[in-house]
Design an enzyme around this catalytic site. Structure first.
Site, PDB file in Angstrom:
ATOM      1  N   ASP A 290      -4.892  20.958  -0.978  1.00 59.91           N
ATOM      2  CA  ASP A 290      -5.280  22.347  -0.746  1.00 59.91           C
ATOM      3  C   ASP A 290      -6.095  22.436   0.546  1.00 59.91           C
ATOM      4  O   ASP A 290      -7.107  21.735   0.700  1.00 59.91           O
ATOM      5  CB  ASP A 290      -6.110  22.860  -1.932  1.00 59.91           C
ATOM      6  CG  ASP A 290      -6.397  24.349  -1.830  1.00 59.91           C
ATOM      7  OD1 ASP A 290      -5.637  25.128  -2.404  1.00 59.91           O
ATOM      8  OD2 ASP A 290      -7.394  24.707  -1.167  1.00 59.91           O
ATOM      9  N   ILE A 291      -5.654  23.285   1.483  1.00 60.27           N
ATOM     10  CA  ILE A 291      -6.373  23.451   2.751  1.00 60.27           C
ATOM     11  C   ILE A 291      -7.687  24.188   2.491  1.00 60.27           C
ATOM     12  O   ILE A 291      -7.693  25.274   1.902  1.00 60.27           O
ATOM     13  CB  ILE A 291      -5.523  24.229   3.768  1.00 60.27           C
ATOM     14  CG1 ILE A 291      -4.193  23.505   4.016  1.00 60.27           C
ATOM     15  CG2 ILE A 291      -6.288  24.407   5.081  1.00 60.27           C
ATOM     16  CD1 ILE A 291      -3.206  24.297   4.859  1.00 60.27           C
TER      17      ILE A 291
ATOM     18  N   ASN B 221      -7.239  32.852   7.922  1.00 59.59           N
ATOM     19  CA  ASN B 221      -6.389  34.039   8.035  1.00 59.59           C
ATOM     20  C   ASN B 221      -7.188  35.277   8.403  1.00 59.59           C
ATOM     21  O   ASN B 221      -6.791  36.076   9.254  1.00 59.59           O
ATOM     22  CB  ASN B 221      -5.644  34.288   6.722  1.00 59.59           C
ATOM     23  CG  ASN B 221      -4.335  33.531   6.645  1.00 59.59           C
ATOM     24  OD1 ASN B 221      -3.788  33.113   7.660  1.00 59.59           O
ATOM     25  ND2 ASN B 221      -3.830  33.352   5.445  1.00 59.59           N
TER      26      ASN B 221
ATOM     27  N   ASP C 200      -0.328  30.313   9.849  1.00 54.43           N
ATOM     28  CA  ASP C 200       0.978  29.650   9.804  1.00 54.43           C
ATOM     29  C   ASP C 200       0.972  28.351  10.606  1.00 54.43           C
ATOM     30  O   ASP C 200       1.578  27.347  10.200  1.00 54.43           O
ATOM     31  CB  ASP C 200       2.071  30.573  10.350  1.00 54.43           C
ATOM     32  CG  ASP C 200       2.402  31.713   9.394  1.00 54.43           C
ATOM     33  OD1 ASP C 200       1.952  31.665   8.232  1.00 54.43           O
ATOM     34  OD2 ASP C 200       3.109  32.656   9.810  1.00 54.43           O
TER      35      ASP C 200
ATOM     36  N   GLU D 145      -1.559  27.965   0.607  1.00 56.49           N
ATOM     37  CA  GLU D 145      -2.107  26.819   1.334  1.00 56.49           C
ATOM     38  C   GLU D 145      -2.056  25.532   0.518  1.00 56.49           C
ATOM     39  O   GLU D 145      -2.681  24.535   0.877  1.00 56.49           O
ATOM     40  CB  GLU D 145      -3.555  27.109   1.758  1.00 56.49           C
ATOM     41  CG  GLU D 145      -4.582  27.144   0.636  1.00 56.49           C
ATOM     42  CD  GLU D 145      -4.701  28.500  -0.040  1.00 56.49           C
ATOM     43  OE1 GLU D 145      -5.769  28.778  -0.607  1.00 56.49           O
ATOM     44  OE2 GLU D 145      -3.728  29.289   0.013  1.00 56.49           O
TER      45      GLU D 145
END
Length: 309
Positions: free
Chosen positions: A187-188, A195, A204, A230
C-alpha cells in the site's frame, strides 16, 4: 512498356560481379521499378524477361508490402536482407524473395534494389509456416490482453479479478502438496495526499513507478497485480518465512528510493507491506484477511514497514 530511364547502372554498380556471386535467381531493379540486370536462374520467376521490363509487368507483391513501392520504402529505410513474397502474373507461382538495397560506388547512395529468389519449396514452406505461427501467437496474445479483462489498464499488471482466481488455485495446490508461498499487500503511503496536492496525473505516475518496481523485482513464478487504487498484491511462489520477509523489505527499500519528478522537484514515495504465508487448509478469504491485518499493523507502526504473519 518501354524502358526510358537514362540511369547508367554500370557507372554506380558492378552488376556482373554482384550477380555472379549468387547461385539462385537474382535481379537488380532500379529505384523506379525497372529490371535492369538479372542472372540466368532469375528466369524461373521472371519468365517474361527478354529486354527490360518493369517489375510490375511481371510479378505482384502479395505480403505486407503490397507493391514494389512498399519494397522500395523498406529497402531505403532498413539495411540488410528483408523478406517478401512475389507472385508471377502469368502462372501465379509464388516465391519467397529476399531483397536488399545496393549502394553506389560513386556516392554511396542507394541506387538499386537486389532481389534474390528462393526456389526451394521446402525452405519456403518452413519459413512461411514459422512466420504464420509467430504471427498467430502474437495476435492471440494481443486479443487475450485486450479482451480477457484480467489486466489493469494503467499499469499493465494483472488485476483483482485475475488474482482472486489465482489465489483459489494456489490455496488448492498448497492443500494438496504443501507448496510454500507468501501473499503480500503493498500500500502506497499517504497516496490520497499526493492526489490532493499534485493532482491525479502525478498520482498515476506514482502508481506506475511502484508497479514497475514490483514487476522488476518479481520472478517469473511470482504474480503481481494491482488490487485497486494504491494497493498492490504480490504472490511469492515457493518462498515463505524469513526469506520472503527479506525480499519484501528489499522491495520496500527500493520503493523508498523512487523519485517522481513534479515540476522539477523530486517527490519521494514509501509503502507499507503486510504479508502472510500460506497455511494448509486455509481459505483464500482467511489468507487475505491475515495479510490485510499485517498491513494495518505496518501502518499503525509508523508506515514504511513490513509486517509478516
Amino acid at each position: 512498356m518501354i524502358h526510358t530511364s537514362s540511369f547508367d547502372l554500370e557507372e554506380h554498380l558492378n552488376s556482373e560481379s554482384i550477380l555472379a556471386d549468387i547461385t539462385e535467381g537474382a535481379a537488380i531493379v532500379s529505384l523506379d521499378g525497372w529490371v535492369e540486370r538479372y542472372n540466368a536462374n532469375a528466369k524461373t520467376a521472371l519468365k517474361q524477361l527478354g529486354e527490360k521490363y518493369h517489375l510490375s509487368e511481371i510479378v505482384t507483391e502479395i505480403s505486407r508490402f503490397k507493391s514494389f513501392a512498399g519494397i522500395k520504402k523498406q529497402a531505403l529505410s532498413m539495411s540488410g536482407l528483408q523478406v517478401c513474397r512475389l507472385k508471377n502474373i502469368d502462372d501465379e507461382n509464388e516465391y519467397l524473395t529476399y531483397f536488399s538495397s545496393l549502394r553506389s560506388r560513386v556516392n554511396n547512395k542507394v541506387v538499386a534494389i537486389l532481389l534474390q529468389f528462393d526456389f526451394k519449396l521446402s525452405r519456403y514452406n518452413q519459413v512461411l509456416q514459422k512466420h504464420a505461427i509467430e504471427l498467430n501467437e502474437h495476435a492471440r496474445l494481443i486479443r487475450k490482453y485486450q479482451s480477457d479483462g484480467i489486466h489493469d489498464p494503467l499499469t499493465g499488471l494483472k488485476n483483482r479479478r485475475y488474482m482472486d482466481e489465482y489465489l483459489v488455485s494456489q490455496c488448492e495446490l498448497n492443500n494438496r502438496h504443501q507448496v510454500p508461498a507468501t501473499l503480500a499487500i503493498v500500500d502506497i503511503d499517504f497516496f490520497k495526499k499526493v492526489n490532493d496536492t499534485y493532482g491525479h496525473h502525478v498520482g498515476d505516475q506514482v502508481i506506475r513507478a511502484v508497479s514497475d518496481e514490483l514487476l522488476g523485482r518479481a520472478r517469473e513464478s511470482d504474480v503481481v497485480c494491482r488490487w485497486g487504487g494504491e494497493e498492490f498484491c504480490l504472490f511469492l511462489n515457493h518462498v515463505d518465512g524469513k526469506p520472503a520477509e527479506k525480499v519484501l523489505n528489499q522491495i520496500r527499500e527500493n520503493i523508498k528510493g523512487i523519485k517522481v519528478d513534479v515540476g522539477g522537484q523530486d517527490l519521494s514515495i514509501t509503502a507499507s507491506i503486510g504479508a502472510a504465508a500460506l497455511i494448509k487448509d486455509e481459505k483464500v478469504s482467511e489468507l487475505f484477511e491475515r495479510a490485510d491485518h499485517a498491513l494495518y499493523k505496518a501502518k499503525d507502526n509508523g508506515r514504511n514497514k513490513v509486517v509478516y504473519y
